[in-house]
Design a protein around this motif. Sequence first.
Motif, short mmCIF file in Angstrom:
data_model
loop_
_atom_site.label_atom_id
_atom_site.label_comp_id
_atom_site.label_asym_id
_atom_site.label_seq_id
_atom_site.Cartn_x
_atom_site.Cartn_y
_atom_site.Cartn_z
N TRP A 156 17.27 -74.77 17.04
CA TRP A 156 15.99 -75.29 17.52
C TRP A 156 15.40 -76.25 16.51
CZ3 TRP A 156 17.62 -70.30 17.64
CH2 TRP A 156 17.77 -69.71 18.90
N SER A 157 14.52 -77.11 17.00
CA SER A 157 13.77 -78.02 16.13
C SER A 157 12.29 -77.95 16.50
CB SER A 157 14.27 -79.45 16.27
OG SER A 157 14.08 -79.93 17.59
N VAL A 158 11.44 -78.19 15.51
CA VAL A 158 9.99 -78.18 15.73
C VAL A 158 9.45 -79.49 15.16
CG1 VAL A 158 9.57 -76.95 13.57
CG2 VAL A 158 7.86 -76.89 15.37
N SER A 159 8.55 -80.13 15.92
CA SER A 159 8.12 -81.48 15.56
C SER A 159 6.62 -81.64 15.69
CB SER A 159 8.84 -82.51 16.45
OG SER A 159 8.27 -83.80 16.34
N GLU A 160 6.11 -82.65 15.00
CA GLU A 160 4.69 -82.98 15.10
C GLU A 160 4.32 -83.58 16.44
OE1 GLU A 160 4.08 -85.42 11.67
OE2 GLU A 160 3.67 -83.71 10.35
N ASP A 161 5.31 -83.85 17.30
CA ASP A 161 4.99 -84.33 18.65
C ASP A 161 4.57 -83.19 19.58
OD1 ASP A 161 7.36 -83.03 19.31
OD2 ASP A 161 8.48 -84.85 19.70
N GLY A 162 4.57 -81.95 19.05
CA GLY A 162 4.11 -80.80 19.82
C GLY A 162 5.19 -80.06 20.58
N ASP A 163 6.45 -80.48 20.41
CA ASP A 163 7.55 -79.87 21.16
C ASP A 163 8.43 -79.01 20.26
OD1 ASP A 163 6.75 -81.13 23.45
OD2 ASP A 163 8.27 -82.71 23.37
N VAL A 164 8.94 -77.91 20.84
CA VAL A 164 10.07 -77.18 20.29
C VAL A 164 11.25 -77.47 21.21
CG1 VAL A 164 11.09 -74.93 19.82
CG2 VAL A 164 8.71 -75.37 19.21
N ARG A 165 12.32 -78.01 20.65
CA ARG A 165 13.51 -78.36 21.43
C ARG A 165 14.63 -77.37 21.13
NH1 ARG A 165 13.55 -83.35 24.81
NH2 ARG A 165 11.61 -84.41 24.27
N GLN A 166 15.40 -77.06 22.15
CA GLN A 166 16.55 -76.17 22.00
C GLN A 166 17.83 -76.97 22.19
OE1 GLN A 166 16.58 -72.05 23.57
NE2 GLN A 166 18.27 -72.71 24.86
N PHE A 167 18.79 -76.75 21.29
CA PHE A 167 20.05 -77.48 21.31
C PHE A 167 21.21 -76.49 21.43
CE2 PHE A 167 16.95 -79.84 18.90
CZ PHE A 167 17.07 -81.14 19.36
#
Length: 541
Positions: A155-166
Amino acid sequence: QEASRFNETFARKLSVENVLQGHEGCVNRLAWNEEGTLLASGSDDRRVLLWHYPDSNLAPVVLKTPHLANIFGVRILPCSGNRRIVTGAMDCSVQLHVLDASPSTYARAKREQRTVRWVPDEGNEPVPLHTTKYLCHSKRVKGVEVAPRDPHVFWSVSEDGDVRQFDTRSSTQDEEESPNVLLSLKRSSAADDVELKCMAINKVRPNEMAVGAHDQYIRIFDRRMLCTGMLMVAQLSKKAEGCKSAGNHAYFEKDFAKAVRLYSDAIHYAPGSALLYSNRSAALLGRGWQGDAWFALQDSEQALRINASSSKAVYRRIQALRALGLLEEAAASMEQFEGEFPDMQKDAKRLRETIEEDLAEVRKKAELRRTHVPEGRRLLQRYMGHCNIQTDIKEVTFLGDNDELVAAGSDDGRIFIYAAKSGLPIVALEADEDVANCVAPHPSLPVLATSGIESAVRLWSPKGPAVNPDLSQEVAANQDRMRAGPSFGARLNPRLLAAITQNPELLQVIMSRTRVAGLSSEQELAGAEQDQDGPGACSIS
């Protein structure tokens, strides 16, 4: 196992075991592999170094990543032979790096025990990498995370407000429109977006995920209740559309039990539809069975995870809060709703008036009883000693098999270690000459890895004499720092500050030069302002 526990006795004996020199910039993130035989460090120099342990005098394995800016996140995927490394960076990208062979095969060159700095030679060039780039975030990536014993998902966490799953087995996750958004805290107005800063996976219950942001909240999610998808509402399948239409008919006929059943069937066929969760939330509130309000609140929040700008989901959430008697929360959400969705003023007005009437009645009864019920979660303990106002990548972690200790980085360059139960600081490790950001405990031994603004990584183990320091002055000084707020940039010319903000590389150059000159960054930059009209003037246009 008993001897390897990280308890207070060991903490008081911690001393520097080794200083790992090899980076050419701040070390922003540290991560051990599951076995504790490798320590990965990610840096402003856009490289990842893999340090061997316990023989930390072996030359590190050098990974020269294609990142264009500072690395803020690094993890080693479990059960991958230590060949898969995940990174996230200031350039908004997430990258998966696959080595041709295990890092142990590259462990040949020895560092000299007392060298000031490890310098790569011809036999220790960066190792061959096969890198996959994921360009799905629109702002800086502040962290990446993995789950125990899963070699594929991260997973990644970003300042764009999203948590993405890979998933390493998937090929549809490399663009901003990719359907791999696990959760989103984006709002209808970009100015209201919640900047995510960090995340953690519960190692005991990997389905639990905690997310930290630039606000005062820690958000905890059960991944089993989330689903990846796109933020745009996709067209429903024929089966889902049929169930939804039948559910709508039942709802308008006030057959709420039937509507709940039909909306549930529709969700089965289209689990990524925010609209269906919002509709079922309304049907649950209409049915009004015992516990329905709680499930209605869950449905509305699930709809917001899928589509944070759904006015219907926000409205249903406010209705659920009111039904649960959480009137203060409902009133606060109502105020935000009216600001974000002015085109729904008519519906909002009726609901707001109802909430205000309920609140007035509750307050009247409370005044008669003269009782007060505290709200929110109960504060178990607080840990006061460290200072955190200069950087947003500081780490805090439990230590020991029974979470007996808490360790945190600090702006004064120390790692503070607290007794978890009492909250009192028991020792402060001088871990960095400037700011100590990272603290990573070894998975099984009483060993800590720390890093910060310096380019070095320090390893600590309980080999020194036991100490019992009086930290009252350090704690008081850090409290003064916290009250004063961030000092960096307070006296800067606005144009200079804007240039630094837009060009992080410029700040690195200034910081490196001021260290050479023996000046603090504030002294140097303030001097640049004061001398603008002199022969040594520094101007930015």
